[in-house]
Design a protein around this motif. Structure first.
Motif, PDB file in Angstrom:
ATOM      1  N   LEU A   1       0.795  -1.125   0.042  1.00  0.00           N
ATOM      2  CA  LEU A   1       0.073   0.261   0.067  1.00  0.00           C
ATOM      3  C   LEU A   1       0.784   1.116   0.008  1.00  0.00           C
ATOM      4  O   LEU A   1       0.712   2.251  -0.676  1.00  0.00           O
ATOM      5  N   VAL A   2       1.710   1.282   0.948  1.00  0.00           N
ATOM      6  CA  VAL A   2       2.735   2.444   0.697  1.00  0.00           C
ATOM      7  C   VAL A   2       3.525   2.802  -0.089  1.00  0.00           C
ATOM      8  O   VAL A   2       3.709   3.856  -0.890  1.00  0.00           O
ATOM      9  N   LEU A   3       4.006   1.849  -0.764  1.00  0.00           N
ATOM     10  CA  LEU A   3       4.951   1.817  -1.975  1.00  0.00           C
ATOM     11  C   LEU A   3       4.073   2.149  -3.269  1.00  0.00           C
ATOM     12  O   LEU A   3       4.457   3.087  -3.991  1.00  0.00           O
ATOM     13  N   GLY A   4       3.047   1.660  -3.204  1.00  0.00           N
ATOM     14  CA  GLY A   4       1.958   1.983  -4.497  1.00  0.00           C
ATOM     15  C   GLY A   4       1.542   3.527  -4.264  1.00  0.00           C
ATOM     16  O   GLY A   4       1.412   4.408  -5.208  1.00  0.00           O
ATOM     17  N   HIS A   5       1.364   3.772  -2.973  1.00  0.00           N
ATOM     18  CA  HIS A   5       1.035   5.447  -2.511  1.00  0.00           C
ATOM     19  C   HIS A   5       2.137   6.199  -2.767  1.00  0.00           C
ATOM     20  O   HIS A   5       1.946   7.436  -3.480  1.00  0.00           O
ATOM     21  N   LEU A   6       3.457   5.957  -2.539  1.00  0.00           N
ATOM     22  CA  LEU A   6       4.630   6.753  -2.865  1.00  0.00           C
ATOM     23  C   LEU A   6       4.787   6.720  -4.497  1.00  0.00           C
ATOM     24  O   LEU A   6       5.054   7.922  -5.006  1.00  0.00           O
ATOM     25  N   LEU A   7       4.775   5.747  -5.253  1.00  0.00           N
ATOM     26  CA  LEU A   7       4.885   5.452  -6.435  1.00  0.00           C
ATOM     27  C   LEU A   7       3.779   6.463  -7.059  1.00  0.00           C
ATOM     28  O   LEU A   7       4.142   7.596  -8.135  1.00  0.00           O
ATOM     29  N   ILE A   8       2.558   6.437  -6.956  1.00  0.00           N
ATOM     30  CA  ILE A   8       1.652   7.228  -7.634  1.00  0.00           C
ATOM     31  C   ILE A   8       1.410   8.660  -7.187  1.00  0.00           C
ATOM     32  O   ILE A   8       1.526   9.697  -7.839  1.00  0.00           O
ATOM     33  N   MET A   9       1.688   9.180  -5.961  1.00  0.00           N
ATOM     34  CA  MET A   9       1.757  10.418  -5.382  1.00  0.00           C
ATOM     35  C   MET A   9       3.067  11.192  -5.557  1.00  0.00           C
ATOM     36  O   MET A   9       3.068  12.327  -6.147  1.00  0.00           O
ATOM     37  N   ASN A  10       4.136  10.632  -5.881  1.00  0.00           N
ATOM     38  CA  ASN A  10       5.432  11.132  -5.887  1.00  0.00           C
ATOM     39  C   ASN A  10       6.259  11.055  -6.981  1.00  0.00           C
ATOM     40  O   ASN A  10       7.192  11.887  -7.256  1.00  0.00           O
ATOM     41  N   ILE A  11       6.066  10.015  -7.704  1.00  0.00           N
ATOM     42  CA  ILE A  11       6.878   9.705  -8.991  1.00  0.00           C
ATOM     43  C   ILE A  11       6.160   9.898 -10.175  1.00  0.00           C
ATOM     44  O   ILE A  11       6.754  10.598 -11.355  1.00  0.00           O
ATOM     45  N   LEU A  12       4.904   9.193 -10.542  1.00  0.00           N
ATOM     46  CA  LEU A  12       4.311   9.234 -11.637  1.00  0.00           C
ATOM     47  C   LEU A  12       3.656  10.543 -12.101  1.00  0.00           C
ATOM     48  O   LEU A  12       3.306  11.466 -11.187  1.00  0.00           O
ATOM     49  N   ASP A  13       3.548  10.862 -13.291  1.00  0.00           N
ATOM     50  CA  ASP A  13       2.857  12.058 -13.937  1.00  0.00           C
ATOM     51  C   ASP A  13       3.385  13.418 -13.259  1.00  0.00           C
ATOM     52  O   ASP A  13       2.112  14.405 -12.973  1.00  0.00           O
ATOM     53  N   GLY A  14       4.345  13.753 -13.066  1.00  0.00           N
ATOM     54  CA  GLY A  14       4.838  14.898 -12.808  1.00  0.00           C
ATOM     55  C   GLY A  14       5.227  15.123 -11.246  1.00  0.00           C
ATOM     56  O   GLY A  14       5.479  15.873 -10.662  1.00  0.00           O
ATOM     57  N   GLY A  15       4.802  13.879 -10.440  1.00  0.00           N
ATOM     58  CA  GLY A  15       5.333  14.063  -9.094  1.00  0.00           C
ATOM     59  C   GLY A  15       4.578  14.891  -8.233  1.00  0.00           C
ATOM     60  O   GLY A  15       3.439  15.120  -8.333  1.00  0.00           O
ATOM     61  N   VAL A  16       5.198  15.233  -7.155  1.00  0.00           N
ATOM     62  CA  VAL A  16       4.436  16.111  -6.127  1.00  0.00           C
ATOM     63  C   VAL A  16       4.000  17.509  -6.606  1.00  0.00           C
ATOM     64  O   VAL A  16       3.111  18.210  -5.879  1.00  0.00           O
TER      65      VAL A  16
END
Length: 138
Positions: A41-56
């Motif tokens: 859950l946390v790695l998925g959250h970090l990937l989606i929120m911080n890395i993909l599609d422009g990040g934070v």
């Protein structure tokens, strides 16, 4: 005569023996299973929120509103909240049991822990389920 020569360990706690139950076994199993689930859950959250599609840089009111408009993401965040809170609370309960020497100290620390866990879970769950994506950003 041999029975009278038994020497107790100097570090043996002076607590009465606890009732026999499987709670600690289930607690141990929960920590392992919830830990594995939290990694996903946390790695998925970090990937989606911080890395993909422009990040934070893309995270704003509209992003959160769009994300929480989906029941899938509401469940994802709710599962992450509940598992993290109960996993951490269970770990802290174990630490309190290991290090609090007096029964009264142990009791009040656990009461404080349980009350804080319930409050955090209640507020977090309330925020996830009552979030209104139609509310205008201020």
């Amino acid at each position: 005569m041999a029975d009278s020569l038994v020497i107790e360990s100097p570090r043996t706690p002076k607590r009465p023996a606890a009732r026999r139950s499987n709670f600690e076994l289930y607690s141990w199993l929960f920590m392992r299973i919830s830990g594995l689930a939290l990694i996903i859950l946390v790695l998925g959250h970090l990937l989606i929120m911080n890395i993909l599609d422009g990040g934070v840089h893309r995270i704003n009111w509209g992003f959160v509103a769009g994300r929480w408009a989906s029941p899938f993401w509401q469940f994802w965040d709710l599962a992450m909240l509940w598992l993290a809170e109960i996993h951490g609370g269970n770990g802290l309960r174990t630490i309190i049991d290991d290090y609090a020497r007096k029964d009264s100290t142990r009791f009040w620390l656990k009461i404080l822990l349980y009350v804080s866990m319930v409050l955090i879970l209640a507020v977090g769950t309330l925020v996830i389920f009552t979030f209104d994506p139609e509310m205008p950003a201020s």
